[in-house]
Design an enzyme around this catalytic site. Sequence first.
Site, PDB file in Angstrom:
ATOM      1  N   HIS A 123     104.000 -46.987 -29.134  1.00  0.00           N
ATOM      2  CA  HIS A 123     102.925 -47.359 -28.425  1.00  0.00           C
ATOM      3  C   HIS A 123     102.444 -45.884 -27.819  1.00  0.00           C
ATOM      4  O   HIS A 123     103.355 -44.998 -27.388  1.00  0.00           O
ATOM      5  CB  HIS A 123     103.407 -48.141 -27.131  1.00  0.00           C
ATOM      6  CG  HIS A 123     102.211 -48.781 -26.333  1.00  0.00           C
ATOM      7  ND1 HIS A 123     101.671 -48.009 -25.534  1.00  0.00           N
ATOM      8  CD2 HIS A 123     101.769 -49.884 -26.399  1.00  0.00           C
ATOM      9  CE1 HIS A 123     100.774 -48.801 -24.784  1.00  0.00           C
ATOM     10  NE2 HIS A 123     100.737 -49.999 -25.389  1.00  0.00           N
ATOM     11  N   ASP A 201     111.678 -47.510 -24.889  1.00  0.00           N
ATOM     12  CA  ASP A 201     110.648 -48.330 -24.327  1.00  0.00           C
ATOM     13  C   ASP A 201     111.070 -49.874 -24.758  1.00  0.00           C
ATOM     14  O   ASP A 201     110.975 -50.126 -25.881  1.00  0.00           O
ATOM     15  CB  ASP A 201     109.337 -47.993 -25.202  1.00  0.00           C
ATOM     16  CG  ASP A 201     108.304 -48.614 -24.799  1.00  0.00           C
ATOM     17  OD1 ASP A 201     108.257 -49.757 -24.207  1.00  0.00           O
ATOM     18  OD2 ASP A 201     107.073 -48.226 -25.349  1.00  0.00           O
ATOM     19  N   GLN A 204     108.588 -54.542 -25.119  1.00  0.00           N
ATOM     20  CA  GLN A 204     108.509 -55.691 -25.806  1.00  0.00           C
ATOM     21  C   GLN A 204     109.956 -56.241 -25.900  1.00  0.00           C
ATOM     22  O   GLN A 204     109.730 -57.182 -26.754  1.00  0.00           O
ATOM     23  CB  GLN A 204     107.832 -55.395 -27.218  1.00  0.00           C
ATOM     24  CG  GLN A 204     106.443 -54.801 -27.061  1.00  0.00           C
ATOM     25  CD  GLN A 204     105.326 -56.048 -26.593  1.00  0.00           C
ATOM     26  OE1 GLN A 204     105.702 -57.213 -26.463  1.00  0.00           O
ATOM     27  NE2 GLN A 204     104.244 -55.441 -26.149  1.00  0.00           N
ATOM     28  N   LYS A 227     104.614 -58.383 -18.795  1.00  0.00           N
ATOM     29  CA  LYS A 227     104.986 -58.902 -19.861  1.00  0.00           C
ATOM     30  C   LYS A 227     105.957 -59.813 -19.993  1.00  0.00           C
ATOM     31  O   LYS A 227     106.299 -60.378 -21.183  1.00  0.00           O
ATOM     32  CB  LYS A 227     105.271 -57.737 -20.896  1.00  0.00           C
ATOM     33  CG  LYS A 227     103.950 -56.732 -21.339  1.00  0.00           C
ATOM     34  CD  LYS A 227     104.301 -55.685 -22.411  1.00  0.00           C
ATOM     35  CE  LYS A 227     103.250 -54.688 -22.363  1.00  0.00           C
ATOM     36  NZ  LYS A 227     101.853 -54.889 -22.927  1.00  0.00           N
ATOM     37  N   CYS A 365      97.093 -49.814 -28.983  1.00  0.00           N
ATOM     38  CA  CYS A 365      97.771 -48.440 -28.531  1.00  0.00           C
ATOM     39  C   CYS A 365      98.628 -47.689 -29.545  1.00  0.00           C
ATOM     40  O   CYS A 365      99.585 -47.382 -29.033  1.00  0.00           O
ATOM     41  CB  CYS A 365      98.265 -48.750 -27.217  1.00  0.00           C
ATOM     42  SG  CYS A 365      97.004 -49.143 -25.898  1.00  0.00           S
TER      43      CYS A 365
END
Length: 413
Positions: A123, A201, A204, A227, A365
């Site tokens: 991202h 990261d 997700q 999220k 993104c």
Amino acid sequence: MRSIETCREDFPALHQTVAGGRPLVYLDSAATAQKPRSVIEAEARFYERDNANVHRGVHTLAVRATEAYERARRAVARFIGATDPACVVFVRGTTEAINLVARSYAQPRLGPDDEIVLTPMEHHSNMVPWQMVAQATGARLRYVDLLPDGTLDLASYERLLESGRVRVVAVTHQSNVLGTINPVREMAERAHRVGAVVVVDAAQSVPHQPVDVRQLGCDFLAFSGHKMMGPTGIGVLWGRRELLESMPPLFGGGEMIREVGLFESTYNEVPYKFEAGTPPIAQAVGLGAAVEYLESLGMEQVRAHEQRLVAYALERLGQMPDVRIYGPRQHRGGVVSFNVEGVHPHDVATILDQEGVAVRAGHHCAQPLMRWLDVPATVRASFYVYNTPEDVDALVRALEAVRAIFGAGAKPR
Ligand code: PLP
């Protein structure tokens, strides 16, 4: 234990009609998740009863607010297997967390002889901060190759590590476009052998699968509250204590100091030295409630539910000859990106919206990944605990409407 089968009832926003009376089918949780009533109520209750600033007061409400804020930190730590809640820094979201590591950990340490390893599926928020560090320090960015199915070419990763110059590996745990779940644990082991730190990261992954920082073996983990059913405006940077302690604060101001003089100051301990100013208190309380909600479902069950849904979605979409699906078919998370041949993804998303189906269209993104896929954009359907196989059926029906309007297999315009 709460049941995933019935949890949909807990999400007020899902029980509405849109587009002239059609039931809302929300397939955009990778962008932001809907909130269960318990999260909404926790935040409202905080404002109704406990609202005060934290760490600064001795009055009853200030003590309650501080306790609620710190309880949320402990809940987050427990959720990601962190033994020390002080290693959980509250920030605005994944973006801020990665920028904090890039600016405060990496920038002071790196120079022109050093390398930062990334992947093309990152991202922008795990790419642009590293570009900024590279520009400021002269360090070089290197990219792991992707295999045709959208997984990482680990042989190319090994070759990059052989340079002996890699100081940072920054990688997404789960791609927000392809759904690819990266072998972060193995990657961290290899990176540590050459003395690099590993920044994950987890925007997700933390909302969708069990994540334990001890098992992952990473050095930093970044994720966003919104999220994972929490409020917007709150996110987390978890880091190894010795690394966090070695980092200078990024923002100066209240809360982050120990002693302030006219010309210099000493800083508070972790995590407070990174939490300058009034933090997002109500949002932290909401995030704590989101953690409790996810714990009540069980993260193994959350993952299993999404696996079933994605398998079904891949099967149904795979039967549509003019739908091209991106990303691996196995071992993937709850997002499915695709294009309908001959129809611009924004047109697809607009027609789906008219059918009540909320998906996202665009570059997500991830512009470098779009170039790798050789498309300007994709449509992305993303799933969470409240989605059902009927939602997948609704998506497929709505795609039939797209075909009816544009003609199946129409040539690109
Ligand atoms: N990383 C990934 C993989 C994401 O999917 C997102 C959000 O879409 C982000 C980072 C950025 O998260 P935020 O906008 O909450 O900072």
